[in-house]
Design a protein around this motif. Sequence first.
Motif, PDB file in Angstrom:
ATOM      1  N   ALA A   1       6.965  -0.004  13.751  1.00  5.68           N
ATOM      2  CA  ALA A   1       7.143  -1.474  14.745  1.00  5.68           C
ATOM      3  C   ALA A   1       5.900  -0.739  15.257  1.00  5.68           C
ATOM      4  N   LYS A   2       4.289   0.275  15.834  1.00  9.05           N
ATOM      5  CA  LYS A   2       3.551   0.015  16.066  1.00  9.05           C
ATOM      6  C   LYS A   2       2.147  -0.876  15.189  1.00  9.05           C
TER       7      LYS A   2
ATOM      8  N   ASN B   1      -4.380   0.917   9.364  1.00 13.10           N
ATOM      9  CA  ASN B   1      -4.597   1.916   8.246  1.00 13.10           C
ATOM     10  C   ASN B   1      -3.767   2.908   7.889  1.00 13.10           C
ATOM     11  N   VAL B   2      -3.829   3.367   9.724  1.00 12.31           N
ATOM     12  CA  VAL B   2      -3.718   5.203  10.152  1.00 12.31           C
ATOM     13  C   VAL B   2      -1.743   4.843  10.001  1.00 12.31           C
ATOM     14  N   MET B   3      -1.156   4.167  10.719  1.00 14.70           N
ATOM     15  CA  MET B   3       0.196   3.749  10.929  1.00 14.70           C
ATOM     16  C   MET B   3       1.051   3.757   9.806  1.00 14.70           C
ATOM     17  N   ALA B   4      -0.032   2.871   8.948  1.00 16.48           N
ATOM     18  CA  ALA B   4       0.717   3.205   7.494  1.00 16.48           C
ATOM     19  C   ALA B   4       0.292   3.905   6.705  1.00 16.48           C
ATOM     20  N   LEU B   5      -0.125   5.082   6.659  1.00 13.99           N
ATOM     21  CA  LEU B   5      -0.192   6.454   6.164  1.00 13.99           C
ATOM     22  C   LEU B   5       0.657   7.047   6.571  1.00 13.99           C
TER      23      LEU B   5
ATOM     24  N   VAL C   1       3.596   6.852   8.176  1.00 12.18           N
ATOM     25  CA  VAL C   1       4.668   6.425   7.286  1.00 12.18           C
ATOM     26  C   VAL C   1       5.070   6.708   6.326  1.00 12.18           C
ATOM     27  N   LEU C   2       4.358   7.200   5.426  1.00  9.16           N
ATOM     28  CA  LEU C   2       4.312   7.896   4.377  1.00  9.16           C
ATOM     29  C   LEU C   2       3.987   9.516   4.416  1.00  9.16           C
ATOM     30  N   ARG C   3       3.194   9.955   5.230  1.00  7.38           N
ATOM     31  CA  ARG C   3       3.828  11.771   5.868  1.00  7.38           C
ATOM     32  C   ARG C   3       5.316  11.506   6.514  1.00  7.38           C
ATOM     33  N   SER C   4       5.547  11.161   7.144  1.00  8.78           N
ATOM     34  CA  SER C   4       7.489  10.819   7.823  1.00  8.78           C
ATOM     35  C   SER C   4       7.799  11.163   6.431  1.00  8.78           C
TER      36      SER C   4
ATOM     37  N   ALA D   1       0.670   1.835   0.981  1.00 11.34           N
ATOM     38  CA  ALA D   1       1.033   1.727   2.157  1.00 11.34           C
ATOM     39  C   ALA D   1       1.558   0.866   3.015  1.00 11.34           C
ATOM     40  N   LYS D   2       0.921  -0.352   2.748  1.00  8.71           N
ATOM     41  CA  LYS D   2       1.111  -1.460   3.627  1.00  8.71           C
ATOM     42  C   LYS D   2       2.320  -2.395   3.730  1.00  8.71           C
ATOM     43  N   GLU D   3       1.829  -2.552   2.241  1.00  6.35           N
ATOM     44  CA  GLU D   3       2.673  -3.003   0.826  1.00  6.35           C
ATOM     45  C   GLU D   3       4.963  -2.289   1.935  1.00  6.35           C
ATOM     46  N   LEU D   4       4.400  -1.172   1.352  1.00  4.31           N
ATOM     47  CA  LEU D   4       5.780  -0.460   1.813  1.00  4.31           C
ATOM     48  C   LEU D   4       6.229  -0.550   2.712  1.00  4.31           C
ATOM     49  N   THR D   5       5.094  -0.009   3.920  1.00 11.22           N
ATOM     50  CA  THR D   5       5.246  -0.449   5.451  1.00 11.22           C
ATOM     51  C   THR D   5       6.138  -1.856   6.657  1.00 11.22           C
TER      52      THR D   5
END
Length: 586
Positions: A386-387, A434-438, A440-443, A502-506
């Motif tokens: 969302a962010k 970039n931090v948000m997309a990464l 998402v991967l961590r989650s 990561a961004k494409e997936l988010t």
Amino acid sequence: MGTTLEYGSLEAGRHCNYYTYDPSLQFELRRRCDPEELDWGESNLREFGAMIGHTVADNADVADDNPPKLRTHNKHGEVINEIEHHPAHIENERLVYEAGVIADVFESPPGREDPVSFPYHFGQFYLMEYASSVGLSCPGAMTGGAALVLDKFDDGSLQRFYDGLTARDYDDLMTGAMFLTEKQGGTDVGANEVTAEPQEDGTYELYGEKWFCSNIDSEAALVLARRPAAPDGTEGLSLFLVSTHDRDGEPTNYRFRRLKDKLGTVTVPTGEVVFEGAEAHLIGESENGFRQMSEMLNAERLYNAIGSCGSMGRSLLESKVHAANREVFGKRLDEHPLMRRDLAEMATDHEAALAFTFEAVEALHRRERENDDEAHRLMRILVPTAKYRTARMAVDTASYAMEIKGGNGYVEEFVHPRLLRNAQVLPIWEGASNVMALDVLRSMDREAAHEPLLTLIDERLDSVTHPVLERLAAEIRDERDGLANAITAVGTSDSEYAQTQAKELTDYIFDVTTAAILVEQAQWQLDVDGDARKALVTRQFVNSYLREHDARGITGGGELSTEAFDAVVRYAAFDPDQFEDLVVMN
């Protein structure tokens, strides 16, 4: 059924009731709040929306022209830490805090036995953002976030700070802050160097510098620092509370070196802090500070997303009002087909951002009020998504709203420059894209957060039974399967490939999840109101973000009808029997 809003009756996106002019918010609260809560609270929201649209919006203009000032020395040459705020800003703070914008979600407001729900709280907070006064929303978000941290991790020794953060009386209020960033660290929080020296009375003294401190004069700032002999990295960080004054009422030993000269958000005093033995109080478990601070960080990201939605709402309102009043080539601007398309797409984006963000808010509510572990896992993937997405949408919406306004939109006497400047920080605060997309991967890697996400999508799609939604639901279900495949591909790839995607997936997560939420909402609106308006919004969203079009859709034919435009942009009701006959911007 819906009531068509006449934007031509307004001269600008102000001096109106922002709650009345945002049926999208009203819809979200109908879906996510108990009827009893709305029976009690809707009149309060309407009063709050009127106050923001008139007094607070006017004061925001004055405060933005008179930003806070730093006084480093008094008339005797003695060092002091004082931030001077304009009276217009002080009045705005008093108005919104005494209206319960933070207090009501922690302590029962007058007339209720329990605190309000998080959806109600974030709905009220969202309305505040319409004033484009980040000097209210940024400190307000950190006040709520700091209170949440103390509520979770304090053993009771910091009760006076919790009481101050949740105070409804402005004279008792303490605003919160999060002093996280250091010059050498930035996103790499583990590189932080501020140290905490234990004292005999159980307090600590902090030494070092924080580089980017918003709401710098906070009376209850949360700070990460490293105790003696603590390990390197985030594992060695502890969480402390620092106030502007110590227990004896004396100024704490830290100084504001300077305020930042920022592009926007000028009503938020942001600066550099030098700790020179400042009194600090340990919160929770030592060397567990980063995890505890993450609770505030996640709350701030959610406030950031709701602020992005509010920014989009104000930008969209300004565009609707201008298009309804401006005559070009013998017709109102909103009667021209291309502008109708623009406004419909902007309105759809705004509604989509709200729907996704409130899904994350609802997950927060279930975690906090119902101790729902699955809701926690869901939050871990919904909040950074969302962010990430709403922040970029807010920048794009503010930019295009300025373009719609034309040359006047580029002039400082209008609100558009401030909307754009303030929106530009949204992708940066609390972690860049970039931090948000990464995250998402961590989650997904650490908590398998994609599992409850796919369940959420399935549940929304399984609830759709209305014939007019059959094609839409089928398209979204196909994309749900595509998303599941994408998650598997990223999850089984090496780290470098996963980060690259990561961004494409988010984005894919946002698009598919939002479509599923919207189509379920369309089903509900058809069942409850007999209205297909939300179905139109869903179709427009799917058309924009999930469908592939031959020749980019140019050869598809069709245009946005007057009826569809009035439904999507002006909130008119729409007859379900006409839904299949319409072509909406193929």
